[in-house]
Write an enzyme that holds these catalytic residues in place. Structure first.
Site, PDB file in Angstrom:
ATOM      1  N   GLU A 213      81.239  57.642 -30.421  1.00 35.36           N
ATOM      2  CA  GLU A 213      81.672  57.885 -29.046  1.00 35.36           C
ATOM      3  C   GLU A 213      80.904  59.039 -28.405  1.00 35.36           C
ATOM      4  O   GLU A 213      80.516  58.973 -27.237  1.00 35.36           O
ATOM      5  CB  GLU A 213      83.180  58.158 -29.018  1.00 35.36           C
ATOM      6  CG  GLU A 213      84.035  56.960 -29.369  1.00 35.36           C
ATOM      7  CD  GLU A 213      83.814  55.785 -28.422  1.00 35.36           C
ATOM      8  OE1 GLU A 213      83.757  56.008 -27.192  1.00 35.36           O
ATOM      9  OE2 GLU A 213      83.687  54.656 -28.906  1.00 35.36           O
TER      10      GLU A 213
ATOM     11  N   HIS B  68      90.293  55.190 -27.086  1.00 32.05           N
ATOM     12  CA  HIS B  68      89.065  54.545 -27.543  1.00 32.05           C
ATOM     13  C   HIS B  68      87.870  55.433 -27.203  1.00 32.05           C
ATOM     14  O   HIS B  68      87.059  55.744 -28.058  1.00 32.05           O
ATOM     15  CB  HIS B  68      88.916  53.173 -26.890  1.00 32.05           C
ATOM     16  CG  HIS B  68      87.736  52.391 -27.376  1.00 32.05           C
ATOM     17  ND1 HIS B  68      87.583  51.043 -27.118  1.00 32.05           N
ATOM     18  CD2 HIS B  68      86.631  52.757 -28.076  1.00 32.05           C
ATOM     19  CE1 HIS B  68      86.453  50.618 -27.661  1.00 32.05           C
ATOM     20  NE2 HIS B  68      85.851  51.646 -28.244  1.00 32.05           N
TER      21      HIS B  68
ATOM     22  N   HIS C  42      78.339  57.834 -25.537  1.00 32.78           N
ATOM     23  CA  HIS C  42      78.902  58.100 -24.216  1.00 32.78           C
ATOM     24  C   HIS C  42      78.915  59.576 -23.839  1.00 32.78           C
ATOM     25  O   HIS C  42      78.595  59.935 -22.708  1.00 32.78           O
ATOM     26  CB  HIS C  42      80.330  57.536 -24.142  1.00 32.78           C
ATOM     27  CG  HIS C  42      80.405  56.078 -24.453  1.00 32.78           C
ATOM     28  ND1 HIS C  42      79.934  55.108 -23.591  1.00 32.78           N
ATOM     29  CD2 HIS C  42      80.874  55.419 -25.539  1.00 32.78           C
ATOM     30  CE1 HIS C  42      80.117  53.906 -24.127  1.00 32.78           C
ATOM     31  NE2 HIS C  42      80.683  54.068 -25.322  1.00 32.78           N
TER      32      HIS C  42
END
Length: 291
Positions: free
Chosen positions: A153, A95, A157
């Site tokens: 992503e 993920h 992050h």
């Protein structure tokens, strides 16, 4: 001791040599990312508050998804959805790799960046197999935009792991290294924990298996009694550590795991024009637990 720049350069040169093997069976031979120096406590940097702004970070979460739990609910099939491939995915997929704070918060959208897919072209076959999107549609990106899963992503992050992680290549290769070295699917299979819609496994046993294999306690996220995510935690030098704040244990929470859980299998919903890979990243989507 070699300078940091030289070590990073070696990683960039040597990693592509393993890609042909990775596309078949992800090995544990990927080179480790360079260990980072310790950074100031984010709690001190933000005055002890839980504000989600960037002030360094304390550790990483590697969030892994169990495709069966997600894909068995797929109602909208598209050629960018990993659930729609002709053969079901029978391993945990990635993920994301998420910087976290020790006191429970996490940074997000830390630096403006323009995603450069050219930096990860050599990783694409591996990413399509082990890091596919399991949804159709677009993901929210930073600063009010929408985009593919991988872009989400990195922007949300990956930018918060700077300077430990410098760019797109660093972000994905670091996550792939941890994923291959700490192979959750292999560890569970060795303990005879395999996907089956009707078979239930004790959460305590699952946690104990991973803790024994890797030396640190994971956390689980469930949906309707099935494991949806298994998360591993790492210090900033990429050594395993216990997960602490990653799971909401309240019985009425959506991510709560009961005492016994399943790893469901699924039958793919395949479109006539669906592809085996995720070649077009323009319409990837996801449901992101951390926003």
């Amino acid at each position: 001791m070699e300078p940091r720049r030289q070590r990073r350069g070696k990683k960039r040169l040597l990693l592509p040599l393993s890609l042909l093997c990775l596309a078949v069976l992800l090995p544990s031979a990927l080179l480790p990312p360079p260990a980072s120096a310790s950074s100031p406590s984010p709690a001190a940097a933000v005055g002890g508050s839980r504000k989600r702004r960037w002030a360094g970070f304390d550790y990483y979460v590697l969030a892994l998804q169990w495709p069966g739990t997600i894909c068995r609910q797929t109602s909208n099939c598209c050629d960018t959805n990993g659930c729609c491939r002709s053969k079901p995915i029978k391993w945990f997929t990635i993920h994301g790799l998420w910087p976290q704070y020790n006191y429970g918060g996490w940074p997000s959208c830390c630096r403006p960046t323009k995603f450069n897919i050219n930096k990860i072209l050599m990783l694409m076959p591996v990413l399509e197999k082990y890091w596919p999107s399991l949804y159709c549609g677009s993901s929210s990106t930073c600063f009010g935009g929408k985009g593919p899963f991988w872009v989400h992503e990195v922007e949300t992050h990956g930018t918060c792991a700077y300077p430990e992680i410098q760019d797109e290549y660093d972000y994905f290769s670091t996550a792939l290294y941890l994923y291959s070295k700490y192979n959750v699917t292999k560890a569970l299979r060795k303990a005879h924990i395999r996907p089956a819609s009707s078979r239930k496994y004790a959460v305590g046993h699952i946690v104990a298996v991973i803790e024994y294999a890797f030396g640190a306690m994971p956390s689980l996220v469930c949906k309707n009694g099935s494991v949806q995510e298994l998360r591993l935690c790492f210090h900033k030098d990429y050594q395993p550590r216990d997960c602490t704040f990653e799971t909401d244990k309240a019985p009425n929470s959506r991510s709560y795991c009961p005492r016994y859980v399943t790893f469901p299998s699924y039958k793919p919903s395949v479109l006539a024009n669906a592809t085996e890979g995720v070649s077009d990243q323009a319409n990837n989507g996801e449901l992101h637990a951390y926003g």
